[in-house]
Design a protein around this motif. Structure first.
Motif, PDB file in Angstrom:
ATOM      1  N   SER A 102       7.458   1.281  -7.324  1.00  0.00           N
ATOM      2  CA  SER A 102       8.154   2.231  -8.183  1.00  0.00           C
ATOM      3  C   SER A 102       7.114   3.176  -8.776  1.00  0.00           C
TER       4      SER A 102
ATOM      5  N   ASN B 233      10.828  10.460  -3.374  1.00  0.00           N
ATOM      6  CA  ASN B 233       9.489  10.147  -3.911  1.00  0.00           C
ATOM      7  C   ASN B 233       8.521  11.305  -3.694  1.00  0.00           C
TER       8      ASN B 233
ATOM      9  N   ASP C 175       3.515  -1.869  -8.283  1.00  0.00           N
ATOM     10  CA  ASP C 175       3.900  -2.545  -7.041  1.00  0.00           C
ATOM     11  C   ASP C 175       4.895  -3.676  -7.320  1.00  0.00           C
ATOM     12  N   TYR C 176       5.237  -4.432  -6.271  1.00  0.00           N
ATOM     13  CA  TYR C 176       6.255  -5.469  -6.374  1.00  0.00           C
ATOM     14  C   TYR C 176       5.855  -6.571  -7.353  1.00  0.00           C
TER      15      TYR C 176
ATOM     16  N   GLN D  14       0.847  -1.188   0.000  1.00  0.00           N
ATOM     17  CA  GLN D  14       0.000   0.000   0.000  1.00  0.00           C
ATOM     18  C   GLN D  14       0.884   1.241   0.000  1.00  0.00           C
ATOM     19  N   VAL D  15       0.439   2.242  -0.710  1.00  0.00           N
ATOM     20  CA  VAL D  15       1.176   3.498  -0.828  1.00  0.00           C
ATOM     21  C   VAL D  15       0.321   4.615  -0.272  1.00  0.00           C
TER      22      VAL D  15
ATOM     23  N   SER E 111       4.842   7.342   0.191  1.00  0.00           N
ATOM     24  CA  SER E 111       5.530   6.430   1.113  1.00  0.00           C
ATOM     25  C   SER E 111       4.897   5.056   1.046  1.00  0.00           C
ATOM     26  N   GLY E 112       5.684   4.070   1.412  1.00  0.00           N
ATOM     27  CA  GLY E 112       5.227   2.690   1.385  1.00  0.00           C
ATOM     28  C   GLY E 112       6.427   1.801   1.180  1.00  0.00           C
ATOM     29  N   SER E 113       6.187   0.611   0.664  1.00  0.00           N
ATOM     30  CA  SER E 113       7.304  -0.307   0.449  1.00  0.00           C
ATOM     31  C   SER E 113       7.114  -1.050  -0.875  1.00  0.00           C
ATOM     32  N   ASP E 114       8.240  -1.398  -1.465  1.00  0.00           N
ATOM     33  CA  ASP E 114       8.243  -2.229  -2.676  1.00  0.00           C
ATOM     34  C   ASP E 114       7.388  -1.640  -3.787  1.00  0.00           C
TER      35      ASP E 114
END
Length: 120
Positions: A30, A76, A101-102, A1-2, A25-28
């Protein structure tokens, strides 16, 4: 989630300037694109300015020469410098991010919106 966190906005007289910021912000993830849209009650949400990951920038005709979009890729974050503001620029401004996402899936994310009011 972003998550998208917006800052800036407010009230200004015509001819003045404001600067908006939006951090993702978030993870994994681009970022494929980040930008700003604006909307007034009862009207559609219109693109104001967009910056793509390859550096391509697009502006609405109504803001060309007055607004500048830029980004800090390391953070970002996208910025919108708004100069020579006009009463017709009054709107709620929304940050938008096109995120991959990833898993390689593309999704659009929106900020909560920030009010920009330009008085004559």
């Amino acid at each position: 989630q972003v998550q998208l966190e917006e800052s800036g906005g407010g009230s200004v007289q015509a001819g003045g300037s404001l600067r908006l910021s939006c951090a993702a912000s978030g993870s994994d993830f681009s970022i494929y694109t980040m930008g700003w849209y604006r909307q007034n009650p009862g009207q559609q949400r219109d693109m104001v300015a967009t910056i793509f990951a390859d550096g391509t920038i697009k502006y609405a005709d109504s803001v060309k020469g007055r607004f500048t979009i830029s980004s800090d890729n390391a953070k970002n974050t996208v910025f919108l410098q708004m100069n020579s503001l006009k009463p017709e620029d009054t709107a709620v401004y929304y940050c938008n991010a096109g995120i991959i996402d990833y898993a390689g899936v593309y999704n659009d994310y929106w900020g909560q919106g920030t009010q920009v009011t330009v008085s004559s």
